[in-house]
Design a protein around this motif. Structure first.
Motif, PDB file in Angstrom:
ATOM      1  N   PHE A   1     -24.414  71.395 -98.639  1.00  0.00           N
ATOM      2  CA  PHE A   1     -25.448  71.349 -97.580  1.00  0.00           C
ATOM      3  C   PHE A   1     -25.870  72.513 -97.330  1.00  0.00           C
ATOM      4  O   PHE A   1     -25.343  73.622 -96.976  1.00  0.00           O
ATOM      5  CB  PHE A   1     -24.752  70.666 -96.403  1.00  0.00           C
ATOM      6  N   LEU A   2     -27.276  72.760 -97.145  1.00  0.00           N
ATOM      7  CA  LEU A   2     -27.925  73.964 -96.846  1.00  0.00           C
ATOM      8  C   LEU A   2     -28.503  73.631 -95.483  1.00  0.00           C
ATOM      9  O   LEU A   2     -29.320  72.816 -95.265  1.00  0.00           O
ATOM     10  CB  LEU A   2     -29.090  74.484 -97.655  1.00  0.00           C
ATOM     11  N   ILE A   3     -28.257  74.599 -94.404  1.00  0.00           N
ATOM     12  CA  ILE A   3     -28.858  74.372 -93.180  1.00  0.00           C
ATOM     13  C   ILE A   3     -30.086  75.451 -93.089  1.00  0.00           C
ATOM     14  O   ILE A   3     -29.735  76.685 -93.108  1.00  0.00           O
ATOM     15  CB  ILE A   3     -27.863  74.660 -91.988  1.00  0.00           C
ATOM     16  N   ALA A   4     -31.224  75.234 -92.705  1.00  0.00           N
ATOM     17  CA  ALA A   4     -32.357  76.144 -92.605  1.00  0.00           C
ATOM     18  C   ALA A   4     -33.066  75.685 -91.028  1.00  0.00           C
ATOM     19  O   ALA A   4     -33.370  74.476 -91.259  1.00  0.00           O
ATOM     20  CB  ALA A   4     -33.409  75.874 -93.721  1.00  0.00           C
ATOM     21  N   GLY A   5     -32.892  76.575 -90.363  1.00  0.00           N
ATOM     22  CA  GLY A   5     -33.423  75.895 -88.751  1.00  0.00           C
ATOM     23  C   GLY A   5     -32.977  74.883 -88.540  1.00  0.00           C
ATOM     24  O   GLY A   5     -31.627  74.954 -88.056  1.00  0.00           O
ATOM     25  N   ASP A   6     -33.430  73.893 -87.899  1.00  0.00           N
ATOM     26  CA  ASP A   6     -33.189  72.686 -87.448  1.00  0.00           C
ATOM     27  C   ASP A   6     -32.887  71.533 -88.631  1.00  0.00           C
ATOM     28  O   ASP A   6     -32.886  70.508 -88.193  1.00  0.00           O
ATOM     29  CB  ASP A   6     -34.100  72.015 -86.315  1.00  0.00           C
TER      30      ASP A   6
ATOM     31  N   HIS B   1     -25.525  78.078 -94.105  1.00  0.00           N
ATOM     32  CA  HIS B   1     -26.832  78.464 -93.310  1.00  0.00           C
ATOM     33  C   HIS B   1     -27.434  79.550 -94.000  1.00  0.00           C
ATOM     34  O   HIS B   1     -26.966  80.593 -94.552  1.00  0.00           O
ATOM     35  CB  HIS B   1     -26.231  78.813 -92.011  1.00  0.00           C
ATOM     36  N   VAL B   2     -28.663  79.318 -94.009  1.00  0.00           N
ATOM     37  CA  VAL B   2     -29.541  80.411 -94.509  1.00  0.00           C
ATOM     38  C   VAL B   2     -30.734  80.771 -93.460  1.00  0.00           C
ATOM     39  O   VAL B   2     -30.829  79.783 -92.335  1.00  0.00           O
ATOM     40  CB  VAL B   2     -30.593  79.814 -95.985  1.00  0.00           C
ATOM     41  N   SER B   3     -31.181  81.920 -93.704  1.00  0.00           N
ATOM     42  CA  SER B   3     -32.281  82.268 -92.515  1.00  0.00           C
ATOM     43  C   SER B   3     -33.476  81.851 -92.923  1.00  0.00           C
ATOM     44  O   SER B   3     -34.449  82.201 -91.990  1.00  0.00           O
ATOM     45  CB  SER B   3     -32.177  83.741 -92.436  1.00  0.00           C
ATOM     46  N   ASP B   4     -33.838  81.286 -93.897  1.00  0.00           N
ATOM     47  CA  ASP B   4     -35.260  80.745 -94.131  1.00  0.00           C
ATOM     48  C   ASP B   4     -35.822  79.713 -93.217  1.00  0.00           C
ATOM     49  O   ASP B   4     -34.729  78.831 -92.640  1.00  0.00           O
ATOM     50  CB  ASP B   4     -35.381  80.378 -95.674  1.00  0.00           C
TER      51      ASP B   4
ATOM     52  N   LEU C   1     -37.917  77.008 -97.317  1.00  0.00           N
ATOM     53  CA  LEU C   1     -36.833  76.398 -98.195  1.00  0.00           C
ATOM     54  C   LEU C   1     -37.376  75.409 -99.002  1.00  0.00           C
ATOM     55  O   LEU C   1     -36.915  75.132-100.263  1.00  0.00           O
ATOM     56  CB  LEU C   1     -35.648  76.040 -97.491  1.00  0.00           C
ATOM     57  N   ARG C   2     -38.134  74.551 -98.321  1.00  0.00           N
ATOM     58  CA  ARG C   2     -38.561  73.216 -99.254  1.00  0.00           C
ATOM     59  C   ARG C   2     -39.434  73.655-100.256  1.00  0.00           C
ATOM     60  O   ARG C   2     -39.159  73.101-101.437  1.00  0.00           O
ATOM     61  CB  ARG C   2     -39.502  72.384 -98.111  1.00  0.00           C
ATOM     62  N   TYR C   3     -40.261  74.520-100.121  1.00  0.00           N
ATOM     63  CA  TYR C   3     -40.967  75.261-101.267  1.00  0.00           C
ATOM     64  C   TYR C   3     -40.217  75.583-102.539  1.00  0.00           C
ATOM     65  O   TYR C   3     -40.313  75.307-103.680  1.00  0.00           O
ATOM     66  CB  TYR C   3     -41.830  76.283-101.067  1.00  0.00           C
ATOM     67  N   LEU C   4     -39.230  76.347-102.214  1.00  0.00           N
ATOM     68  CA  LEU C   4     -38.288  76.975-103.326  1.00  0.00           C
ATOM     69  C   LEU C   4     -37.469  75.660-103.990  1.00  0.00           C
ATOM     70  O   LEU C   4     -37.404  75.699-105.010  1.00  0.00           O
ATOM     71  CB  LEU C   4     -37.032  77.828-102.497  1.00  0.00           C
TER      72      LEU C   4
ATOM     73  N   VAL D   1     -47.418  80.023-101.988  1.00  0.00           N
ATOM     74  CA  VAL D   1     -47.258  81.074-102.775  1.00  0.00           C
ATOM     75  C   VAL D   1     -46.662  82.123-102.111  1.00  0.00           C
ATOM     76  O   VAL D   1     -45.536  82.857-102.724  1.00  0.00           O
ATOM     77  CB  VAL D   1     -48.629  81.713-103.116  1.00  0.00           C
ATOM     78  N   SER D   2     -46.679  82.426-100.547  1.00  0.00           N
ATOM     79  CA  SER D   2     -46.099  83.297 -99.909  1.00  0.00           C
ATOM     80  C   SER D   2     -44.428  82.911 -99.867  1.00  0.00           C
ATOM     81  O   SER D   2     -43.579  83.878-100.172  1.00  0.00           O
ATOM     82  CB  SER D   2     -46.519  83.250 -98.494  1.00  0.00           C
ATOM     83  N   ALA D   3     -44.238  81.580 -99.658  1.00  0.00           N
ATOM     84  CA  ALA D   3     -42.636  81.140 -99.659  1.00  0.00           C
ATOM     85  C   ALA D   3     -41.962  81.493-101.016  1.00  0.00           C
ATOM     86  O   ALA D   3     -40.930  82.142-101.177  1.00  0.00           O
ATOM     87  CB  ALA D   3     -42.695  79.733 -99.469  1.00  0.00           C
ATOM     88  N   LEU D   4     -42.711  81.433-102.136  1.00  0.00           N
ATOM     89  CA  LEU D   4     -42.144  81.301-103.493  1.00  0.00           C
ATOM     90  C   LEU D   4     -41.920  83.131-103.778  1.00  0.00           C
ATOM     91  O   LEU D   4     -40.896  83.306-104.342  1.00  0.00           O
ATOM     92  CB  LEU D   4     -42.923  80.711-104.582  1.00  0.00           C
ATOM     93  N   ILE D   5     -42.865  83.660-103.415  1.00  0.00           N
ATOM     94  CA  ILE D   5     -42.752  85.093-103.554  1.00  0.00           C
ATOM     95  C   ILE D   5     -41.774  85.639-102.831  1.00  0.00           C
ATOM     96  O   ILE D   5     -40.831  86.384-103.130  1.00  0.00           O
ATOM     97  CB  ILE D   5     -43.835  85.933-103.422  1.00  0.00           C
ATOM     98  N   ARG D   6     -41.637  85.445-101.572  1.00  0.00           N
ATOM     99  CA  ARG D   6     -40.577  86.027-100.646  1.00  0.00           C
ATOM    100  C   ARG D   6     -39.337  85.530-100.753  1.00  0.00           C
ATOM    101  O   ARG D   6     -38.192  86.341-101.025  1.00  0.00           O
ATOM    102  CB  ARG D   6     -40.972  85.635 -99.163  1.00  0.00           C
ATOM    103  N   LEU D   7     -39.246  84.231-100.954  1.00  0.00           N
ATOM    104  CA  LEU D   7     -37.826  83.602-101.450  1.00  0.00           C
ATOM    105  C   LEU D   7     -37.313  83.880-102.613  1.00  0.00           C
ATOM    106  O   LEU D   7     -36.155  84.297-103.249  1.00  0.00           O
ATOM    107  CB  LEU D   7     -37.623  82.212-101.276  1.00  0.00           C
ATOM    108  N   GLY D   8     -38.323  84.201-103.813  1.00  0.00           N
ATOM    109  CA  GLY D   8     -37.965  84.740-105.022  1.00  0.00           C
ATOM    110  C   GLY D   8     -37.480  85.655-104.972  1.00  0.00           C
ATOM    111  O   GLY D   8     -36.531  86.227-105.832  1.00  0.00           O
TER     112      GLY D   8
END
Length: 371
Positions: A61-66, A109-112, A117-120, A143-150
């Motif tokens: 289970f990954l928890i991101a935000g709510d 828990h992740v800070s994203d 996270l859904r994009y990743l 694009v921003s999410a994939l670059i930042r999380l990548g």
């Protein structure tokens, strides 16, 4: 409305797991898949289940935000060494059913943000049957999410493929940049997203993107540069104070470069093979005389627009050789100024416009041999 603010305590994983298991036993078998954050005083804060990434046989289970996601840790660990290390340390575990034989799933828990996270996860667990990192016309948020999380999770191929997409529009090649269309940005990007592209270039060290992205920022209204750009489900994008200063100082230089380029293109010199010298000189002088009437257009801060529309009225008036000379000047003067773009912006970019430099050198050698 209560003024009490819930604080999340940093609990020992074993204690957190014990408290969570006790709460789940009290909740009954129908609630065994409801995940929560365990806070002070056994305070339980529930998270909504994600509808897109919830696999019943998922083992983490990954928890991101709510939001909670149920996916497969082995796939994530194979793609990312950061996830692999993250999963190797103890985490609270919950039983996924009332059966004693059921698997205990770790809760991480992740800070994203959930949207990022859904994009990743769409890349890690593709559902379309085609494995690709970006959709055909991605939004800036994607694009921003994939670059930042990548970058964060050390998935280099994800970062590179996303940067390659940006390079199609924010190119160091003037011809490619010019062919990107009037908007000079990806189809689903807004003007202000150039601010985000600058930040992504800074984050990844992709300095090739900086000149065209900063140029786009310089062409924004001043209030838009300061206000920044909004992002879906994540904090907005703002330029650093240093980059705001660069844009402020560069605007005057770019406006002056536009005037300089126009004067060079429109100088009243006929071609070497002019067939109507006197007539062509008269019309070329007329072209220069008309420039002050177009001052507002010449000082827009974009010295790389073609000036062909400024001398289009001379088609049929100049001899063919002189008109072709104007078209060639238009290309060459803009190309020469393009090479100076990093200097105009006050930055250093190794290898900037290397293809243009090679082409110019080849052209000079050809001209020399002809002469």
């Amino acid at each position: 409305m209560s003024g009490h603010t819930r604080k999340r305590a940093r609990l020992d994983p074993e204690i957190a797991a014990s408290n969570l298991e006790q709460w789940m036993k009290k909740a009954g078998p129908d609630q065994t898949c409801v995940l929560a954050t365990v806070g002070e005083g056994d305070d339980i804060v529930e998270h909504k289940k994600d509808e897109e990434f919830w696999y019943e046989d998922g083992n983490i289970f990954l928890i991101a935000g709510d939001t909670r996601f149920r996916v497969f840790k082995g796939i994530l660990a194979d793609l990312s060494p950061v996830f692999k290390d993250m999963f190797s340390i103890p985490h609270p575990r919950v039983n996924t059913s009332s059966s004693k034989a059921a698997q205990l799933c770790p809760v991480v828990h992740v800070s994203d943000s959930p949207d990022e996270l859904r994009y990743l996860l769409r890349v890690c667990f593709p559902k379309t049957g085609a494995s690709r990192y970006l959709s055909p016309d991605p939004t800036y948020d994607e694009v921003s999410a994939l670059i930042r999380l990548g970058h964060k999770y050390q998935i280099p191929q994800l970062v590179e493929s996303s940067l390659d997409y940006l390079k199609r529009y924010y190119s160091d090649d003037l011809e490619v940049w010019a062919k990107a269309g009037r908007k000079k940005r990806p189809p689903k990007f807004r003007k202000s997203h150039a601010i985000g592209v600058v930040n992504l270039a800074r984050l990844t060290g992709c300095t090739q993107l900086l000149p065209p992205a900063l140029l786009s920022c310089c062409l924004l209204r001043t209030d838009a540069v300061v206000a920044g750009a909004a992002r879906e489900g994540a904090p907005g994008e703002s330029l650093s104070l240093d980059d705001i200063r660069l844009c402020y100082l560069a605007r005057g230089k770019l406006a002056a470069a536009g005037v300089e380029t126009a004067l060079r293109v429109c100088q009243p010199l006929v071609s070497d093979t002019c067939s109507k010298t006197l007539r062509c000189v008269v019309f070329l002088i007329e072209l220069v005389v008309k420039l002050p009437e177009q001052a507002d257009q010449l000082c827009t801060g974009n010295p790389f627009r073609s000036y062909a529309d400024r001398f289009a009225f001379l088609r049929g008036k100049l001899c063919g050789s002189c008109y072709a000379m104007l078209e060639e000047r238009d290309r060459e003067e803009r190309r020469a100024m393009w090479k100076k773009l990093p200097e105009l912006l006050g930055i250093d970019v190794d290898g900037w416009a290397a293809d243009d430099k090679d082409a110019s050198a080849a052209g000079a050698e050809t001209s020399g041999s002809t002469a």
